[in-house]
Design a protein around this motif. Structure first.
Motif, PDB file in Angstrom:
ATOM      1  N   GLY A  74      85.699  69.562  80.164  1.00 15.72           N
ATOM      2  CA  GLY A  74      85.855  68.955  81.323  1.00 15.72           C
ATOM      3  C   GLY A  74      84.921  68.418  82.142  1.00 15.72           C
ATOM      4  O   GLY A  74      83.657  69.187  82.063  1.00 15.72           O
ATOM      5  N   VAL A  75      85.017  67.343  82.904  1.00 17.79           N
ATOM      6  CA  VAL A  75      83.837  66.916  83.793  1.00 17.79           C
ATOM      7  C   VAL A  75      84.370  66.779  85.234  1.00 17.79           C
ATOM      8  O   VAL A  75      85.651  66.173  85.472  1.00 17.79           O
ATOM      9  CB  VAL A  75      83.072  65.562  83.271  1.00 17.79           C
ATOM     10  CG1 VAL A  75      82.194  65.067  84.462  1.00 17.79           C
ATOM     11  CG2 VAL A  75      82.645  65.776  81.954  1.00 17.79           C
ATOM     12  N   ARG A  76      83.711  67.236  86.126  1.00 19.99           N
ATOM     13  CA  ARG A  76      84.241  67.072  87.541  1.00 19.99           C
ATOM     14  C   ARG A  76      83.625  65.840  88.068  1.00 19.99           C
ATOM     15  O   ARG A  76      82.374  65.710  88.326  1.00 19.99           O
ATOM     16  CB  ARG A  76      83.780  68.416  88.487  1.00 19.99           C
ATOM     17  CG  ARG A  76      84.635  69.476  88.106  1.00 19.99           C
ATOM     18  CD  ARG A  76      84.082  70.779  89.017  1.00 19.99           C
ATOM     19  NE  ARG A  76      82.652  71.219  88.531  1.00 19.99           N
ATOM     20  CZ  ARG A  76      81.531  71.353  89.468  1.00 19.99           C
ATOM     21  NH1 ARG A  76      82.204  71.763  90.589  1.00 19.99           N
ATOM     22  NH2 ARG A  76      80.433  71.623  89.167  1.00 19.99           N
ATOM     23  N   VAL A  77      84.363  64.741  88.502  1.00 15.35           N
ATOM     24  CA  VAL A  77      83.956  63.537  88.842  1.00 15.35           C
ATOM     25  C   VAL A  77      84.623  63.225  90.234  1.00 15.35           C
ATOM     26  O   VAL A  77      85.726  63.377  90.474  1.00 15.35           O
ATOM     27  CB  VAL A  77      84.399  62.350  87.841  1.00 15.35           C
ATOM     28  CG1 VAL A  77      83.827  61.032  88.309  1.00 15.35           C
ATOM     29  CG2 VAL A  77      83.790  62.541  86.184  1.00 15.35           C
ATOM     30  N   SER A  78      83.617  63.003  91.245  1.00 14.78           N
ATOM     31  CA  SER A  78      84.160  62.447  92.540  1.00 14.78           C
ATOM     32  C   SER A  78      84.093  61.159  92.566  1.00 14.78           C
ATOM     33  O   SER A  78      83.530  60.482  91.890  1.00 14.78           O
ATOM     34  CB  SER A  78      83.128  63.306  93.661  1.00 14.78           C
ATOM     35  OG  SER A  78      81.609  62.645  93.428  1.00 14.78           O
ATOM     36  N   ASP A  83      82.294  66.375  75.489  1.00 10.36           N
ATOM     37  CA  ASP A  83      81.991  67.182  76.611  1.00 10.36           C
ATOM     38  C   ASP A  83      80.521  67.482  76.176  1.00 10.36           C
ATOM     39  O   ASP A  83      80.232  68.308  75.379  1.00 10.36           O
ATOM     40  CB  ASP A  83      82.777  68.556  76.553  1.00 10.36           C
ATOM     41  CG  ASP A  83      84.366  68.238  76.866  1.00 10.36           C
ATOM     42  OD1 ASP A  83      84.535  67.779  77.920  1.00 10.36           O
ATOM     43  OD2 ASP A  83      84.947  68.757  76.014  1.00 10.36           O
ATOM     44  N   GLN A 108      74.185  71.494  91.358  1.00 12.88           N
ATOM     45  CA  GLN A 108      74.641  70.104  91.026  1.00 12.88           C
ATOM     46  C   GLN A 108      74.984  69.387  92.285  1.00 12.88           C
ATOM     47  O   GLN A 108      75.020  68.137  92.358  1.00 12.88           O
ATOM     48  CB  GLN A 108      75.730  70.357  90.189  1.00 12.88           C
ATOM     49  CG  GLN A 108      75.414  70.444  88.542  1.00 12.88           C
ATOM     50  CD  GLN A 108      76.667  70.120  87.550  1.00 12.88           C
ATOM     51  OE1 GLN A 108      76.726  69.186  86.753  1.00 12.88           O
ATOM     52  NE2 GLN A 108      77.433  71.201  87.604  1.00 12.88           N
ATOM     53  N   GLU A 109      75.749  70.227  93.226  1.00  8.98           N
ATOM     54  CA  GLU A 109      76.306  69.716  94.444  1.00  8.98           C
ATOM     55  C   GLU A 109      75.110  69.213  95.272  1.00  8.98           C
ATOM     56  O   GLU A 109      74.915  68.218  95.833  1.00  8.98           O
ATOM     57  CB  GLU A 109      77.193  70.671  94.996  1.00  8.98           C
ATOM     58  CG  GLU A 109      78.463  70.947  94.325  1.00  8.98           C
ATOM     59  CD  GLU A 109      79.464  70.042  94.474  1.00  8.98           C
ATOM     60  OE1 GLU A 109      79.408  68.991  95.404  1.00  8.98           O
ATOM     61  OE2 GLU A 109      80.419  70.183  93.938  1.00  8.98           O
ATOM     62  N   HIS A 114      79.021  62.984  88.548  1.00  9.43           N
ATOM     63  CA  HIS A 114      79.367  63.503  86.998  1.00  9.43           C
ATOM     64  C   HIS A 114      78.992  64.791  86.958  1.00  9.43           C
ATOM     65  O   HIS A 114      77.965  64.775  86.462  1.00  9.43           O
ATOM     66  CB  HIS A 114      79.193  62.719  86.024  1.00  9.43           C
ATOM     67  CG  HIS A 114      79.979  61.385  86.131  1.00  9.43           C
ATOM     68  ND1 HIS A 114      79.696  60.300  86.913  1.00  9.43           N
ATOM     69  CD2 HIS A 114      80.938  60.783  85.328  1.00  9.43           C
ATOM     70  CE1 HIS A 114      80.509  59.333  86.806  1.00  9.43           C
ATOM     71  NE2 HIS A 114      81.497  59.563  85.753  1.00  9.43           N
ATOM     72  N   LYS A 115      79.618  65.968  87.225  1.00  8.36           N
ATOM     73  CA  LYS A 115      79.203  67.601  87.235  1.00  8.36           C
ATOM     74  C   LYS A 115      79.751  67.943  85.901  1.00  8.36           C
ATOM     75  O   LYS A 115      80.940  68.078  85.809  1.00  8.36           O
ATOM     76  CB  LYS A 115      79.370  67.997  88.770  1.00  8.36           C
ATOM     77  CG  LYS A 115      78.660  67.414  89.784  1.00  8.36           C
ATOM     78  CD  LYS A 115      79.147  67.848  91.207  1.00  8.36           C
ATOM     79  CE  LYS A 115      80.599  67.179  91.512  1.00  8.36           C
ATOM     80  NZ  LYS A 115      80.909  67.426  92.916  1.00  8.36           N
ATOM     81  N   ARG A 125      80.195  71.150  83.311  1.00  8.38           N
ATOM     82  CA  ARG A 125      80.873  72.645  83.582  1.00  8.38           C
ATOM     83  C   ARG A 125      80.176  73.515  82.564  1.00  8.38           C
ATOM     84  O   ARG A 125      80.086  73.105  81.450  1.00  8.38           O
ATOM     85  CB  ARG A 125      82.566  72.787  83.104  1.00  8.38           C
ATOM     86  CG  ARG A 125      83.369  71.889  83.882  1.00  8.38           C
ATOM     87  CD  ARG A 125      84.743  72.038  83.859  1.00  8.38           C
ATOM     88  NE  ARG A 125      85.696  71.323  84.679  1.00  8.38           N
ATOM     89  CZ  ARG A 125      86.140  71.843  85.868  1.00  8.38           C
ATOM     90  NH1 ARG A 125      85.725  72.950  86.371  1.00  8.38           N
ATOM     91  NH2 ARG A 125      86.815  71.022  86.518  1.00  8.38           N
TER      92      ARG A 125
END
Length: 317
Positions: free
Chosen positions: A88-92, A82, A146-147, A110-111, A113
């Motif tokens: 965790g990684v937020r992946v769209s 990490d 990030q977004e 790849h955002k 946390r």
């Protein structure tokens, strides 16, 4: 050593298992980690823990490096890898889209946390504004940094419009359903025009002056109260405030959504430009003001065109 993307795909194309190379080299600022992959990956996590940065910059991180590092860590048997402060990684999902006659691909985002991951090579918004512009517009649009770095200025201005509509107590459409109004051929010819350009006299001229306007179209929108719901409104049928050439009446009883959103942005940018013009800021502070002013200019220019875009939430031609 070398570009791991080229090596990785070259091995995969030749059928060579991509976990057979035990050597890895990672550079983080002035720190260089090299040796066995598992040791380098552990060292990278320890380096991040010791430096504890708020922002991690990568080039082609979304496109390749974030997934590559995660996959190598998995094959090395590391329990967790990490890069953020939290797990965790937020992946769209990545997606393809069609624009200006070309099919483009937008890689998965790849955002992290607890930290901000900025892909400097894959963010047109960051390339235009830098971190200071992103932070400023993030505050205005209420979209996380990030977004926002992975979105267009049109999305930012749309979010600002939605926030203003909610603040005013209006319902926001889930999907846009306001099509372009019907026009006759003559009406279309008179209304759907570009800017007027004076034809210059052929020859050599001196004493030539150039006139420029600060945020011309947004200023017109604000000054003349132009918004999808204020043009041809039913509450002001007898108004004398008409659009020249096509006679559209403009509301004089209420301020429209677009002027409400744009007026504070225009004032904010004019104040930033005044600071630069009067040389009241220098060094890093001046750079921050320039970046903020640049992205606000992009937002204001985008708003004019975005109002006629088919996907704009409050847009209407």
């Amino acid at each position: 050593d070398g570009d791991p993307r080229a090596m990785y795909f070259k091995q995969a194309a030749r059928g060579i298992p991509t976990n057979d190379d035990p050597i890895m080299r990672v550079s983080v600022d002035e720190d260089v980690l090299e040796g066995a992959e598992d040791a380098v990956l552990d060292g990278l996590l320890e380096l991040l823990a010791s430096k504890d940065p708020d922002i991690i910059y990568t080039e082609a991180g979304d496109e390749f490096y974030m997934e590559y590092l995660a996959e190598r860590a998995k094959r090395c048997g590391l329990e967790s890898f990490d890069l953020g402060r939290e797990k965790g990684v937020r992946v769209s999902k990545g997606k393809s889209y069609f624009t200006y006659g070309r099919i483009m691909y937008k890689p998965p985002a790849h955002k992290l946390r607890g930290r901000i991951h900025l892909d400097s090579g894959g963010s047109a918004t960051y390339a235009r504004s830098g971190i200071y512009g992103l932070i400023d517009v993030s505050r205005l649009s209420l979209i996380s940094v990030q977004e926002l770095a992975r979105l267009s200025p049109g999305t930012a201005i749309s979010a600002m419009q939605i926030n203003q509509a909610i603040k005013d107590g209006h319902l926001v459409l889930w999907k846009k359903n306001l099509p372009e109004g019907f026009k006759t051929a003559g009406h279309l010819l008179s209304s759907d025009r570009g800017g007027f350009i004076y034809e210059p006299e052929v020859g050599i001229h001196d004493h030539v002056a150039e006139v420029d306007f600060a945020s011309l179209y947004p200023s017109i929108i604000v000054r003349h109260n132009i918004s999808p719901e204020t043009l041809m409104c039913p509450c002001c049928p007898d108004t004398t405030k008409l659009v020249p050439g096509i006679g559209y009446p403009t509301c004089v009883r209420r301020v429209g959504l677009l002027p409400k959103v744009l007026e504070p942005v225009i004032k904010r940018r004019l104040e930033l430009k005044r600071l630069l013009r009067e040389k009241r800021v220098a060094g890093l502070e001046r750079e921050a003001v320039e970046q903020r002013s640049d992205l606000l200019k992009w937002i204001l220019v985008t708003c004019f065109g975005y109002t006629g875009y088919r996907n704009a939430r409050f847009g209407r031609i």
